[in-house]
Design a protein around this motif. Sequence first.
Motif, mmCIF file in Angstrom:
data_model
loop_
_atom_site.group_PDB
_atom_site.id
_atom_site.type_symbol
_atom_site.label_atom_id
_atom_site.label_comp_id
_atom_site.label_asym_id
_atom_site.label_seq_id
_atom_site.Cartn_x
_atom_site.Cartn_y
_atom_site.Cartn_z
ATOM 1 N N ASP A 114 -9.077 48.051 -37.513
ATOM 2 C CA ASP A 114 -7.764 48.493 -38.001
ATOM 3 C C ASP A 114 -7.457 49.947 -37.686
ATOM 4 O OD1 ASP A 114 -7.185 45.961 -39.199
ATOM 5 O OD2 ASP A 114 -8.505 46.485 -40.860
ATOM 6 N N ARG A 168 -9.539 39.632 -45.262
ATOM 7 C CA ARG A 168 -10.567 38.988 -44.449
ATOM 8 C C ARG A 168 -11.588 38.311 -45.364
ATOM 9 N NH1 ARG A 168 -9.687 44.024 -41.626
ATOM 10 N NH2 ARG A 168 -8.891 43.605 -39.516
ATOM 11 N N SER A 169 -12.132 37.193 -44.910
ATOM 12 C CA SER A 169 -13.106 36.464 -45.726
ATOM 13 C C SER A 169 -14.425 37.214 -45.829
ATOM 14 C CB SER A 169 -13.351 35.068 -45.159
ATOM 15 O OG SER A 169 -13.841 35.148 -43.828
ATOM 16 N N ILE A 171 -16.437 41.132 -44.229
ATOM 17 C CA ILE A 171 -16.556 42.269 -43.318
ATOM 18 C C ILE A 171 -18.018 42.696 -43.321
ATOM 19 C CG2 ILE A 171 -14.182 43.100 -43.611
ATOM 20 C CD1 ILE A 171 -15.343 45.189 -45.567
ATOM 21 N N PRO A 191 -15.697 39.942 -48.877
ATOM 22 C CA PRO A 191 -14.289 39.850 -48.487
ATOM 23 C C PRO A 191 -13.613 41.204 -48.699
ATOM 24 C CG PRO A 191 -14.909 38.081 -49.986
ATOM 25 C CD PRO A 191 -16.022 39.066 -50.017
#
Length: 256
Positions: A114, A168-169, A171, A191
Motif C-alpha cells: 500500500d 485483508r484476511s 498479513i 487480518p
Amino acid sequence: MNNSCDKQVMLMGVEIVPLGDSAITISFGNKIDVKIHEQIHQFLHVFRNLNVTGVVECVPAYTTISIFYDPKKITYSQIEKIICSTFQDAQEVPEIESFVYQIPVYYGGETGPDLGFVADYNNMSEQEVINLHANKEYLIHMIGFVPGFPYLGGLTDKITAPRLERPRSKIPAGSVGIGGIQTGIYPREVPSGWRIIGITPLRLFDIENEKPSLLSAGDHVTFLPVDYEEFINIKKRAAAKKYEIMTYKKGGNGYD
C-alpha cells in the motif's frame, strides 16, 4: 466515591467508574494526548509500586487505566480509596525514563503493497512517504489488539490514509501499517484493514523470552529504512538471536 476524592479527581478532570464487579476504570480524558499519557504512566509508576493485595492487573490504554482485582481480597471502596490517595503522590513523580527502539523496515515491494496508495492519496512520491514515516520518534501509547502490537502516536497528518474497505484476511508478521492517523507494527500474521507500507525483520513478541513483548507502553519507536538485502541479513541474524536492536534513552545523544 467519597467527597474528598471526588473533589480531587474532578479538579484533574479524572473520572473513576466501576467496570463490572471486579474492575475499576480511571478515565483521564477523551483524546489522544501526550500530557494524558504522562499522567497515566506517572499514576501507574506509583500504584504498581504499592503492590496492593488483591490487584490482579493494570491495563493502560490511550486515555484510561483499567484495574482488575479479586473482590474476595479487596473491595471496590477500598481500591477506590487507594486510587484517590495515589493521585497526589503521582503528581510529584519526576519524568519517567523511557527508551527509543530503532526498528529496521523494508518499505514497499510485495511486503509493502500500500505504499503507492498512501503516496498517491497524499499527492507525493513513495520516497517522500518513507522519509516522513521514518527517522522520527513515535510514542508507544499502549500495547494491544494482539500481544506485542504497539499503538504509536505522532504520525504526521501528511501521510494519513483511510483503512481498506475490505480488510485483508491475513498479513505477514512484522508488517508496518497506517490506519487513519495511527501507525503500528503487527507482531504476528493476522487480518488487517490498515494500509501496509513495509515490513520489519524483527520479532516483536516471543513467548519464550523473559520479557515476551519487545516494546512497552511509554517507550518510543523510530523506523530505520533498509534495502531488501539488509532486510534479509537482519532477518537471518534476528532468527539466530544474533541481532541486537539499537536503543537509546529518550533525550539522549547516542545508542546503547
